[in-house]
Design a protein around this motif. Structure first.
Motif, mmCIF file in Angstrom:
data_model
loop_
_atom_site.group_PDB
_atom_site.id
_atom_site.type_symbol
_atom_site.label_atom_id
_atom_site.label_comp_id
_atom_site.label_asym_id
_atom_site.label_seq_id
_atom_site.Cartn_x
_atom_site.Cartn_y
_atom_site.Cartn_z
ATOM 1 N N ARG A 49 14.003 -30.091 -6.431
ATOM 2 C CA ARG A 49 13.449 -28.953 -6.539
ATOM 3 C C ARG A 49 13.981 -27.971 -5.320
ATOM 4 N NH1 ARG A 49 7.529 -27.760 -8.122
ATOM 5 N NH2 ARG A 49 8.749 -26.111 -8.943
ATOM 6 N N THR A 50 14.324 -26.707 -5.516
ATOM 7 C CA THR A 50 15.060 -25.825 -4.345
ATOM 8 C C THR A 50 13.961 -25.087 -3.732
ATOM 9 O OG1 THR A 50 17.293 -25.575 -5.387
ATOM 10 C CG2 THR A 50 16.666 -24.332 -3.797
ATOM 11 N N TRP A 51 13.832 -25.295 -2.511
ATOM 12 C CA TRP A 51 12.721 -24.620 -1.723
ATOM 13 C C TRP A 51 13.344 -23.357 -0.794
ATOM 14 C CZ3 TRP A 51 7.526 -26.167 -0.562
ATOM 15 C CH2 TRP A 51 6.880 -27.227 -1.240
ATOM 16 N N LEU A 52 12.743 -22.441 -0.659
ATOM 17 C CA LEU A 52 13.226 -21.007 -0.174
ATOM 18 C C LEU A 52 11.972 -20.883 0.869
ATOM 19 C CD1 LEU A 52 14.573 -18.618 -2.877
ATOM 20 C CD2 LEU A 52 16.003 -20.527 -1.364
ATOM 21 N N ASP A 83 23.358 -12.891 -9.949
ATOM 22 C CA ASP A 83 24.095 -14.041 -10.377
ATOM 23 C C ASP A 83 23.734 -14.125 -11.967
ATOM 24 O OD1 ASP A 83 24.890 -16.683 -11.176
ATOM 25 O OD2 ASP A 83 25.777 -16.730 -9.231
ATOM 26 N N LEU A 84 24.579 -14.313 -12.645
ATOM 27 C CA LEU A 84 24.137 -14.505 -14.195
ATOM 28 C C LEU A 84 23.620 -15.758 -14.486
ATOM 29 C CD1 LEU A 84 27.381 -13.056 -15.955
ATOM 30 C CD2 LEU A 84 25.416 -12.173 -15.703
ATOM 31 N N ASP A 85 23.821 -16.791 -13.696
ATOM 32 C CA ASP A 85 23.003 -17.895 -13.795
ATOM 33 C C ASP A 85 21.721 -17.809 -13.216
ATOM 34 O OD1 ASP A 85 25.003 -19.271 -15.567
ATOM 35 O OD2 ASP A 85 25.966 -20.080 -13.481
ATOM 36 N N ALA A 86 20.911 -18.530 -13.490
ATOM 37 C CA ALA A 86 19.349 -18.685 -12.843
ATOM 38 C C ALA A 86 18.795 -20.091 -12.436
ATOM 39 C CB ALA A 86 18.411 -18.110 -13.943
ATOM 40 N N GLU A 87 17.953 -19.909 -11.543
ATOM 41 C CA GLU A 87 17.440 -21.256 -10.997
ATOM 42 C C GLU A 87 16.037 -21.213 -10.714
ATOM 43 O OE1 GLU A 87 18.856 -23.882 -7.099
ATOM 44 O OE2 GLU A 87 19.623 -22.056 -7.488
ATOM 45 N N GLU A 88 15.414 -22.271 -10.774
ATOM 46 C CA GLU A 88 14.015 -22.195 -10.324
ATOM 47 C C GLU A 88 13.781 -22.471 -8.990
ATOM 48 O OE1 GLU A 88 9.645 -24.473 -11.747
ATOM 49 O OE2 GLU A 88 11.672 -25.776 -11.525
ATOM 50 N N TYR A 89 12.974 -21.892 -8.172
ATOM 51 C CA TYR A 89 12.752 -22.163 -6.705
ATOM 52 C C TYR A 89 11.132 -22.309 -6.477
ATOM 53 C CZ TYR A 89 17.502 -19.876 -6.268
ATOM 54 O OH TYR A 89 18.709 -19.530 -6.414
ATOM 55 N N VAL A 90 10.910 -23.040 -5.354
ATOM 56 C CA VAL A 90 9.595 -22.926 -4.702
ATOM 57 C C VAL A 90 9.874 -22.106 -3.605
ATOM 58 C CG1 VAL A 90 7.793 -24.358 -3.652
ATOM 59 C CG2 VAL A 90 9.145 -25.518 -5.527
ATOM 60 N N ILE A 91 8.832 -20.898 -3.653
ATOM 61 C CA ILE A 91 9.066 -19.882 -2.363
ATOM 62 C C ILE A 91 7.707 -20.430 -1.385
ATOM 63 C CG2 ILE A 91 8.981 -17.697 -1.760
ATOM 64 C CD1 ILE A 91 11.130 -18.191 -3.637
ATOM 65 N N SER A 92 8.175 -20.674 -0.063
ATOM 66 C CA SER A 92 7.246 -21.107 0.806
ATOM 67 C C SER A 92 7.179 -20.315 1.994
ATOM 68 C CB SER A 92 7.520 -22.542 1.117
ATOM 69 O OG SER A 92 6.654 -23.211 1.785
ATOM 70 N N SER A 93 6.144 -20.364 2.619
ATOM 71 C CA SER A 93 5.907 -19.836 4.143
ATOM 72 C C SER A 93 6.801 -20.816 4.941
ATOM 73 C CB SER A 93 4.577 -19.683 4.530
ATOM 74 O OG SER A 93 4.361 -19.415 5.858
ATOM 75 N N LEU A 94 7.397 -20.477 6.253
ATOM 76 C CA LEU A 94 7.758 -21.389 7.212
ATOM 77 C C LEU A 94 6.505 -21.745 8.054
ATOM 78 C CD1 LEU A 94 7.546 -19.929 9.832
ATOM 79 C CD2 LEU A 94 9.810 -18.690 9.193
ATOM 80 N N SER A 95 5.471 -21.513 7.703
ATOM 81 C CA SER A 95 4.444 -22.064 8.702
ATOM 82 C C SER A 95 4.137 -23.754 8.490
ATOM 83 C CB SER A 95 2.824 -21.505 8.261
ATOM 84 O OG SER A 95 2.584 -22.032 6.998
#
Length: 525
Positions: free
Chosen positions: A430-433, A461-473
């Motif tokens: 999974r991709t984390w931001l 971007d025409l393609d899409a992706e699922e992300y986990v959005i997280s605090s840097l804490s």
């Protein structure tokens, strides 16, 4: 052949249905729900019937299939069957009672569609069908939904961020909270235009920023306070005492005394204990008794478990007010926070009117009804618009003084958090931001109530992706979103936009936490 999954819903099905949508679609197999699902019809609109009537009127065939029955039945127990097939390019079929929906999602650029991402696509597909049914005068079917437009449809915000502001944020890479004072004024004016008979009292706790309060005072808005501090903030903004109501059903004696000495004369009660405190602190006060209504169990935040008396106790409570030397003045109710059923206030007003008639028979001439707040902001496409809610309220108002205490409705859309992506990582596939923001600070609504604000990005971007959005804490609980669908390739330096954070958030809760810096606050007019 897929196995059949069954889930029995305890009590009303509204919240269960919303919460289960993601799990239903993750199952990738037929899914049947049994139980009291009348709330699910309410989620689709006014008891679900307006939605079905409009679709039937315009005969949207092909994309939406209906049985020969012209009206959806509303028994207390009904079966709802979901038949998800979420491979790319396929359709999703959903049956509510005798009405079958077949919606083509056709997301060719999305490789992984599960959980909240698919729930979002499904909601938007329903929304597109509903919009088409309302606005198209002749038969027309929708064969696909353009998912590149989902961010706009999902946020439905009334304003855009100026390009010069975005350029500054990109160059400084500072997380920035934007408060648009012009959007505050716009939301207030819209409410006044659509519901002119309501005496509007902005809920100060929603956003006690002095600039927000001053702008509303200049527009002629009154205020709802729950403490002496909030009364003082309203006074500093220029509000006169008669434009402030003290609505906290529980408060300390000193706060009540100071509010009364400042000129506030209307207080809300729901217990003999509060009546006794008000009698000591504000001996000539006018009192509204807060009751429970049937509508707030549909709200995102239910308040009836904490405040309000059963309606059968209203007359005895008014007698207690009178015995304490106070003035029985009216009835108050609150349909909860972020109530997404358009008729909740209508139903509450009807119940209050019936009680007011009973009160008059007991010698209590009710003069005021406070319908509270709870007006929703469009964090997802099926949230009813104010244009839908206001007419149901207006039709019920007659002869009394009606107050309303909106907060999130006025302030929510005025705030956006712009957070540059600090880091990107792939963990367990999974991709984390990671961003410099926290659910224990500016985004505290996401922690306390798991309130999901729409998130978009400047990445195209025409393609899409699922992300986990997280605090840097360093706090493992500090995750902003477990699943957000955004354009593919979002990385360091891209901006994330978190919408509708003008209420119960920054600058009120703009604190540092676990390595997170407070957001920079910038005001727009």
């Amino acid at each position: 052949m897929h196995s059949l999954i069954e889930h029995r819903i305890p009590g009303n099905g509204l919240h269960a249905a919303k919460d289960l949508l993601a799990r239903i679609l993750q199952a990738r197999e037929p899914y049947t729900m049994h139980g009291d699902i009348t709330g699910l019809f309410d989620w689709l609109g006014d008891d679900g019937t307006e939605w079905c009537q409009e679709v039937e009127r315009h005969r949207l065939r092909g994309s939406l299939l209906m049985s020969d029955k012209r009206m959806m039945p509303r028994p207390q127990t009904e079966e709802v069957r979901f038949l998800p097939d979420i491979t790319a390019g396929a359709s999703v079929g959903v049956t509510f009672g005798d009405v079958a929906f077949a919606v083509s999602l056709d997301p060719p650029h999305v490789s992984r569609l599960d959980g909240p991402g698919v729930a979002t696509l499904l909601r938007n597909a329903f929304w597109a069908l509903w919009e088409n049914a309302r606005e198209t005068p002749r038969a027309r079917s929708i064969s696909k939904v353009d998912h590149t437009l989902l961010p706009e449809r999902e946020t439905r915000s009334s304003w855009n961020i100026p390009e010069e502001v975005l350029s500054d944020i990109r160059s400084t890479q500072r997380t920035t909270f934007l408060m648009n004072i012009g959007a505050i004024r716009h939301s207030y004016r819209q409410l006044v235009d659509l519901a002119p008979a309501l005496d509007i009292r902005f809920s100060v706790k929603t956003n006690p920023d002095p600039r927000v309060l001053s702008a509303l005072q200049e527009e002629g808005c009154g205020f709802e306070a729950t403490s002496w501090h909030e009364v003082e903030l309203a006074r500093l903004a220029g509000a006169s005492p008669e434009k402030v109501i003290f609505s906290a059903p529980v408060q300390e004696l000193e706060d009540l005394r100071l509010a009364h000495e400042s000129g506030v004369s209307v207080f809300v009660v729901d217990s003999v204990s509060q009546i006794d405190r008000i009698a000591k602190a504000a001996p000539d006060a006018r009192c509204l008794v807060r009751i429970r209504t049937s509508g707030d169990h549909y709200a995102f935040i239910n308040l009836s478990t904490k405040f309000g008396i059963p309606q059968a106790e209203l007359i005895p409570m008014l007698h207690a007010v009178e015995r304490a030397g106070l003035v029985p003045h009216g009835i108050a109710f609150n349909v909860g926070g972020q109530n997404e059923v358009a008729t909740a206030w209508r139903d509450g007003i009807r119940q209050a009117h019936a009680l007011a008639a009973e009160c008059r028979l007991h010698g209590f001439p009710i003069e005021m009804i406070d319908i509270g707040g709870g007006f929703p902001i469009p964090v997802h496409p099926l949230v009813p618009r104010l244009e839908q809610i206001a007419p149901t309220i207006n039709a019920e108002l007659s002869g009394l003084h009606y107050l309303a205490e909106p907060g999130r409705l006025i302030a929510g859309d005025a705030g956006k958090l712009v957070a540059p992506v600090v880091s990107r990582a792939v963990r367990d596939g999974r991709t984390w931001l990671y961003v410099n923001a926290s659910i224990f600070g500016v985004l505290q609504m996401m922690d306390r109530h798991r309130f999901h604000f729409p998130i978009t990005t400047d990445r195209v971007d025409l393609d899409a992706e699922e992300y986990v959005i997280s605090s840097l804490s360093c706090d493992g609980r500090d995750v902003i979103s477990d699943s957000t669908i955004l354009p593919k390739g979002v990385a360091e330096g891209n901006l994330l936009f978190i919408h509708f954070v003008g209420a119960y958030s920054a600058p009120v809760f703009n604190i540092g936490y676990g390595g997170v810096r407070p957001a920079r606050v910038q005001y727009l007019d």
